[in-house]
Design a protein around this motif. Structure first.
Motif, PDB file in Angstrom:
ATOM      1  N   PRO A   1       0.807  -1.211   0.000  1.00 23.21           N
ATOM      2  CA  PRO A   1       0.000   0.000   0.000  1.00 23.21           C
ATOM      3  C   PRO A   1       0.847   1.271   0.000  1.00 23.21           C
ATOM      4  N   ILE A   2       0.261   2.376  -0.475  1.00 21.40           N
ATOM      5  CA  ILE A   2       0.897   3.679  -0.401  1.00 21.40           C
ATOM      6  C   ILE A   2       0.651   4.230   0.998  1.00 21.40           C
TER       7      ILE A   2
ATOM      8  N   GLY B   1      -3.944   8.836   5.388  1.00 20.97           N
ATOM      9  CA  GLY B   1      -4.995   9.810   5.109  1.00 20.97           C
ATOM     10  C   GLY B   1      -6.377   9.231   5.360  1.00 20.97           C
ATOM     11  N   ILE B   2      -6.573   8.002   4.913  1.00 19.13           N
ATOM     12  CA  ILE B   2      -7.859   7.328   5.130  1.00 19.13           C
ATOM     13  C   ILE B   2      -8.098   7.128   6.617  1.00 19.13           C
TER      14      ILE B   2
ATOM     15  N   ILE C   1     -10.368  -9.798   3.758  1.00 16.86           N
ATOM     16  CA  ILE C   1     -10.170  -9.142   5.050  1.00 16.86           C
ATOM     17  C   ILE C   1      -8.748  -9.376   5.547  1.00 16.86           C
ATOM     18  N   VAL C   2      -8.265 -10.602   5.406  1.00 19.93           N
ATOM     19  CA  VAL C   2      -6.914 -10.932   5.828  1.00 19.93           C
ATOM     20  C   VAL C   2      -5.887 -10.087   5.080  1.00 19.93           C
ATOM     21  N   GLU C   3      -6.077  -9.929   3.769  1.00 22.81           N
ATOM     22  CA  GLU C   3      -5.139  -9.128   2.979  1.00 22.81           C
ATOM     23  C   GLU C   3      -5.145  -7.674   3.442  1.00 22.81           C
ATOM     24  N   ALA C   4      -6.313  -7.172   3.831  1.00 26.82           N
ATOM     25  CA  ALA C   4      -6.399  -5.802   4.335  1.00 26.82           C
ATOM     26  C   ALA C   4      -5.653  -5.670   5.658  1.00 26.82           C
ATOM     27  N   TRP C   5      -5.743  -6.683   6.505  1.00 23.81           N
ATOM     28  CA  TRP C   5      -4.990  -6.670   7.763  1.00 23.81           C
ATOM     29  C   TRP C   5      -3.490  -6.681   7.496  1.00 23.81           C
ATOM     30  N   LYS C   6      -3.079  -7.503   6.539  1.00 25.28           N
ATOM     31  CA  LYS C   6      -1.652  -7.602   6.224  1.00 25.28           C
ATOM     32  C   LYS C   6      -1.097  -6.289   5.684  1.00 25.28           C
ATOM     33  N   ALA C   7      -1.960  -5.499   5.067  1.00 26.82           N
ATOM     34  CA  ALA C   7      -1.519  -4.239   4.468  1.00 26.82           C
ATOM     35  C   ALA C   7      -1.396  -3.121   5.497  1.00 26.82           C
TER      36      ALA C   7
END
Length: 265
Positions: free
Chosen positions: A6-7, A13-14, A158-164
Motif C-alpha cells: 500500500p501507499i 490519510g484514510i 479481510i486478511v489481505e487488508a490486515w496484512k496491508a
C-alpha cells in the motif's frame, strides 16, 4: 512500488478521515491516537483535508469534524437501507422481549458498522450507539460471527487488508484467523460471544452475543447482537437466555427480505 504494497500516505490519510468521521468533533491529539499515526503527520493530513473541504474546524474550539462534502465519496455505494427497513420491527420486538439493546451491524472493510440499534428504546444501556459507529471486526461479537460465516474468498480479502496495515487491531485479526479453532467453534455453535467489550464508549462494562444474518440467497449480510451489562450476566446465562430468540429473529429478517424481493446487497 511492489504489487500489493500500500501507499503509506494514502493509508494514513484514510485513517485520519475515518477517525474524524467516526469520533468527531475530535481534537488533533485524539485524531493522532485514533488513527495511530504521529502527531505532526496527523497535523499535515488534517491541513490537507481542510484545504480540500472534507474537514472543518469548529469556530469556538480546537476540534475537527467532517463536512457534508464527505457524502460525495459514497455516491457510488449501494446502501443497505432495505436491510435496515426490513429488520427494524424485528429488532424492536427482540428489544421489548429482553429490554437489553439490540444492534444490527454489517462489514465495512476490517470493521463492523452499526446500521441500526435499539439503544434509545431502553434504559439498560450506557450509550446510544448510533448508525455509523464502527468496531474492529476481530474484537467484537458481530465481527467474529461474520468472520466465521462469510465465504473463504471474503475472509481472505479481510486478511489481505490486515496484512496491508500495521496496528494492534490488524495483528489481533491475523492472530484470530491463524488458527481456525475459534472460528470453527463459532460455526458449530451458531453464535459468537465477546466478553468485556473494550472498543466502545464504556470499555469493559458490557458484553455482547451475536448471530449471523443471511440474505435469501444464503450469503451472510451482517450480524445481530444483544449487548448487556457484563456484571449482570455470565456468558452461559446470556446464551441460554437470548440465543434461541436471536436466531429466530435472524431467520425472520431473512424471510422478510425474501418477501420484499431484495437480498439487501
Amino acid at each position: 512500488m511492489e504489487r500489493g504494497v500500500p501507499i503509506r500516505a494514502i493509508t494514513r490519510g484514510i485513517a485520519v478521515l475515518s477517525a474524524v468521521n467516526r469520533d468527531g468533533p475530535i481534537t488533533m491529539m485524539n485524531i493522532s491516537k485514533s488513527a495511530n499515526i504521529p502527531y505532526p503527520t496527523a497535523c499535515r493530513i488534517v491541513q490537507t483535508f481542510l484545504h480540500e473541504g472534507l474537514i472543518e474546524r469548529e469556530p469556538a474550539r480546537k476540534r475537527y469534524r467532517v463536512t457534508s462534502l464527505v457524502q460525495t465519496l459514497a455516491t457510488g455505494f449501494q446502501s443497505e437501507d432495505q436491510l435496515v427497513a426490513v429488520a427494524r420491527p424485528h429488532l424492536e420486538e427482540l428489544c421489548r422481549k429482553f429490554s437489553w439493546p439490540v444492534s444490527l451491524a454489517t462489514r465495512v472493510g476490517t470493521r463492523m458498522m452499526v446500521r441500526d440499534s435499539t439503544h434509545k428504546m431502553t434504559s439498560l444501556t450506557f450509550t446510544n450507539y448510533y448508525p455509523g459507529y464502527t468496531l474492529p471486526i476481530a474484537e467484537c461479537a458481530t465481527g467474529k460471527a461474520y468472520l466465521a460465516h462469510c465465504s473463504d474468498e471474503e475472509r481472505q480479502t479481510i486478511v489481505e487488508a490486515w496484512k496491508a496495515t500495521d496496528n494492534e487491531t490488524s495483528k489481533m485479526g491475523l492472530l484470530l484467523v491463524s488458527d481456525d479453532v475459534v472460528l470453527n467453534k463459532i460455526r458449530e455453535d451458531g453464535y459468537a460471544h465477546q466478553m468485556r467489550n473494550f472498543y466502545n464508549e464504556e470499555p469493559g462494562k458490557t458484553s455482547s452475543l451475536a448471530v449471523p444474518v443471511n440474505g435469501p440467497d444464503g450469503d451472510i449480510l451482517g450480524s445481530l447482537a444483544i449487548i448487556y451489562f457484563a456484571s449482570a450476566l455470565k456468558a452461559d446465562e446470556a446464551t441460554a437466555t437470548f440465543l434461541k430468540a436471536m436466531q429466530i429473529t435472524a431467520t425472520q429478517i431473512t424471510e422478510s427480505l425474501e418477501k420484499s424481493g431484495s437480498s439487501a446487497n
